[in-house]
Design a protein around this motif. Structure first.
Motif, mmCIF file in Angstrom:
data_model
loop_
_atom_site.group_PDB
_atom_site.id
_atom_site.type_symbol
_atom_site.label_atom_id
_atom_site.label_comp_id
_atom_site.label_asym_id
_atom_site.label_seq_id
_atom_site.Cartn_x
_atom_site.Cartn_y
_atom_site.Cartn_z
ATOM 1 N N THR A 1 1.107 -1.283 0.426
ATOM 2 C CA THR A 1 0.303 -0.084 0.497
ATOM 3 C C THR A 1 1.269 1.136 0.150
ATOM 4 O OG1 THR A 1 -0.382 0.097 2.427
ATOM 5 C CG2 THR A 1 -1.453 -1.301 1.334
ATOM 6 N N ASN A 2 0.684 2.259 0.228
ATOM 7 C CA ASN A 2 1.088 3.658 0.102
ATOM 8 C C ASN A 2 1.811 3.882 -0.811
ATOM 9 O OD1 ASN A 2 1.514 5.957 2.187
ATOM 10 N ND2 ASN A 2 3.272 4.900 2.714
ATOM 11 N N CYS A 3 1.369 2.964 -1.908
ATOM 12 C CA CYS A 3 2.134 3.368 -3.058
ATOM 13 C C CYS A 3 1.349 3.991 -4.796
ATOM 14 C CB CYS A 3 3.879 2.550 -3.697
ATOM 15 S SG CYS A 3 2.466 1.325 -4.344
ATOM 16 N N ASP A 4 2.350 4.586 -5.732
ATOM 17 C CA ASP A 4 1.166 5.504 -6.675
ATOM 18 C C ASP A 4 0.398 4.169 -7.495
ATOM 19 O OD1 ASP A 4 3.277 3.627 -7.572
ATOM 20 O OD2 ASP A 4 3.497 5.470 -9.091
ATOM 21 N N SER B 1 13.858 16.132 -7.294
ATOM 22 C CA SER B 1 13.718 14.460 -7.250
ATOM 23 C C SER B 1 14.696 13.961 -6.860
ATOM 24 C CB SER B 1 12.589 13.443 -8.491
ATOM 25 O OG SER B 1 12.791 14.042 -9.933
ATOM 26 N N PRO B 2 16.020 14.162 -8.148
ATOM 27 C CA PRO B 2 17.388 13.215 -7.649
ATOM 28 C C PRO B 2 17.884 13.217 -5.870
ATOM 29 C CG PRO B 2 17.589 14.564 -9.834
ATOM 30 C CD PRO B 2 15.506 14.969 -9.201
ATOM 31 N N THR C 1 -0.203 5.316 -19.647
ATOM 32 C CA THR C 1 -0.713 3.785 -19.294
ATOM 33 C C THR C 1 -0.311 3.910 -18.289
ATOM 34 O OG1 THR C 1 0.001 2.908 -21.165
ATOM 35 C CG2 THR C 1 -0.568 1.226 -19.998
ATOM 36 N N TRP C 2 0.609 4.010 -17.359
ATOM 37 C CA TRP C 2 1.436 4.150 -15.934
ATOM 38 C C TRP C 2 0.877 4.925 -15.152
ATOM 39 C CZ3 TRP C 2 6.643 0.444 -16.689
ATOM 40 C CH2 TRP C 2 6.005 -0.775 -16.926
ATOM 41 N N PRO C 3 1.043 5.324 -14.154
ATOM 42 C CA PRO C 3 0.333 6.068 -12.991
ATOM 43 C C PRO C 3 1.862 7.210 -13.182
ATOM 44 C CG PRO C 3 0.371 4.225 -12.050
ATOM 45 C CD PRO C 3 0.299 3.643 -13.469
ATOM 46 N N PRO C 4 2.100 8.298 -13.175
ATOM 47 C CA PRO C 4 0.454 8.739 -13.381
ATOM 48 C C PRO C 4 -0.167 9.586 -14.825
ATOM 49 C CG PRO C 4 2.633 10.509 -13.061
ATOM 50 C CD PRO C 4 3.517 8.932 -13.635
ATOM 51 N N ASN C 5 0.101 8.888 -15.576
ATOM 52 C CA ASN C 5 -0.594 8.667 -17.033
ATOM 53 C C ASN C 5 -1.048 9.795 -17.466
ATOM 54 O OD1 ASN C 5 -3.199 6.408 -14.002
ATOM 55 N ND2 ASN C 5 -2.679 5.952 -16.020
ATOM 56 N N LYS C 6 0.432 10.909 -17.621
ATOM 57 C CA LYS C 6 0.994 11.771 -18.857
ATOM 58 C C LYS C 6 0.835 11.473 -19.626
ATOM 59 C CE LYS C 6 1.043 14.964 -14.870
ATOM 60 N NZ LYS C 6 -0.151 14.694 -14.249
ATOM 61 N N PHE D 1 5.974 11.230 -2.267
ATOM 62 C CA PHE D 1 7.170 11.793 -3.349
ATOM 63 C C PHE D 1 6.676 11.826 -5.122
ATOM 64 C CE2 PHE D 1 9.492 10.110 -7.444
ATOM 65 C CZ PHE D 1 10.580 11.121 -6.903
ATOM 66 N N VAL D 2 5.080 11.220 -5.156
ATOM 67 C CA VAL D 2 4.337 11.716 -6.219
ATOM 68 C C VAL D 2 3.635 13.210 -6.352
ATOM 69 C CG1 VAL D 2 2.163 10.836 -7.475
ATOM 70 C CG2 VAL D 2 3.972 9.083 -6.877
ATOM 71 N N GLY D 3 3.128 12.663 -4.650
ATOM 72 C CA GLY D 3 2.345 13.776 -4.158
ATOM 73 C C GLY D 3 3.476 15.634 -4.797
#
Ligand code: BGC
Length: 398
Positions: free
Chosen positions: A23-26, A133-134, A173-178, A122-124
């Motif tokens: 849990t707790n992940c994107d 991020s690095p 296709t994958w989160p964050p779906n951009k 981190f996603v937030g």
């Protein structure tokens, strides 16, 4: 055909795909977002996955039965650092127990720090598109090296950075779906910076090798119908998925992990692959390209591991031949001077295949999802076990 003394034979997996209740992940959030109609694919939620989190002893027993001397696994960043800067002691202890158990079973630990999934905090902050991020990742990497030093034999910072950028920021296709080329490039640059920064900070703590895992697709013009333009295009695309990313980090990597699954042949700038050997996912299997990529990577003059290579084959009718031919490519590359140190089949058990859900069966060991996740070794399991114990491949020994 004998492999060099000390060659590493193993299998690979990743935390989210096998551990369960990650849990707790994107990804967990995305998988749960059915009601909000956010899911674009008929994927299953990962739920308990293979429950590797609790059944790792049993799974390392299987590795032992395979006569393996190495195993590639990954951390779930979100478990270790559930809030920025706050590290969970219990989870750190858990991973230490896992590594200890692997060692007890004679397995060298090849650890990936980050395999696609990301903590929600981190996603937030914008995830890998955040300019900071690095540095944030390097904090986590440094802490991981400090905690797990003595348990880990080889570290890999990030799994398949370009695949991530493609699936999450180009295809959407994958989160964050951009679907945003600019962001996708920015993410690739940040992942590159993240690796180098983490490398420098981890180097102070550990003497063990630190590398990165790269998926590389072999591109070539169709052998009979390819044009000059196809030849040029194949070279350019191959460059973009190989040296474009690897060359800048050649000074901050001790080893290279190669994930190999695909060959793409171009005819009039369109994909024209054969369909002679096709996996359950419709992926064309062309083992000869593995040797070509390995020979291409020789110029980096660092040890290489095939950190992933596998086939979705529920009936287990293709896997033995797949293994023989892929390993033949490895063998040939070694005899031509490639410093190939090991091979990790993807994967030990069936597992959660991202947006495809559970149906693709990559495992040497089948998982019975209906009956308490029972592990059932397939025929190819015993075949690979024989190869690993004899340290050699013998053609037509099926
Ligand atoms: C990834 C794995 C994945 C495998 C098969 C690789 O790109 O690292 O997580 O399961 O391919 O699709």
């Amino acid at each position: 055909m004998k492999f060099p003394e000390g060659f590493i034979w193993g299998t690979a997996s990743a935390a989210h795909q096998v551990e369960g209740n990650d849990t707790n992940c994107d990804w967990w959030e995305w998988e749960k977002s059915k009601e909000e109609n956010k899911r674009q694919f008929p994927l299953d939620p990962s739920e308990l996955a293979c429950d590797f989190y609790h059944r790792y002893e049993e799974d390392f027993d299987l590795c032992k039965q395979l006569n393996n001397n190495g195993v590639r696994i990954s951390l779930a960043w979100n478990r270790i650092e559930p809030e920025q800067g706050k590290f969970d002691k219990g989870e750190i202890e858990h991973y230490k127990k896992v590594f200890h158990e692997a060692k007890k079973k004679g397995l060298k630990v090849f650890l990936t720090l980050q395999h696609f999934t990301l903590p929600l905090w981190f996603v937030g902050m914008g995830g890998w598109s955040n300019i900071k991020s690095p540095h944030i990742f390097a904090d986590f990497a440094e802490r991981s090296a400090r905690e797990f030093e003595g348990f880990v034999d080889t570290y890999f910072t990030i799994n398949e950075p370009q695949v991530y950028a493609l699936m999450a920021y180009t295809n959407g296709t994958w989160p964050p779906n951009k679907k945003n080329y600019f962001l996708s490039l920015l993410v690739q640059i940040n992942l590159l910076r993240a690796h180098c920064l983490a490398y420098k900070r981890m180097k102070i703590i550990t003497k063990n090798p630190i590398g990165i895992v790269k998926n590389i697709v072999w591109y070539e013009p169709h052998p009979t119908e390819g044009t000059l333009l196809d030849k040029v295009a194949a070279k350019i695309i191959f460059f973009l998925n190989c040296d474009f990313f690897l060359w800048p980090l050649r000074k901050c990597t001790d080893t290279l992990g190669l994930n190999f699954y695909f060959t793409t042949r171009l005819k009039k700038l369109k994909v024209k692959n054969l369909d002679d050997v096709i996996s359950d996912l419709g992926w064309w299997v062309n083992p000869a390209s593995l040797e070509k990529i390995l020979l291409h990577l020789k110029k980096y003059k660092i040890p290489i591991y095939v950190t992933e290579n596998g086939i979705a084959d529920a009936r287990d009718t293709l896997r033995k031949k797949f293994l023989t031919e892929m390993l033949l490519s490895c063998y040939k590359s070694i005899s031509k001077g490639v410093n190939l140190k090991g091979y990790f089949y993807w994967s030990l058990t069936d597992n959660y295949e991202w947006h495809q859900g559970f149906w693709p069966r990559f495992g040497l060991v089948g998982i019975d999802y209906e009956h308490n996740l029972k592990r059932k070794p397939r025929n190819s399991f015993y075949y690979y076990a024989k190869i690993c114990s004899s340290n050699e491949i013998v053609l037509n020994n099926e």
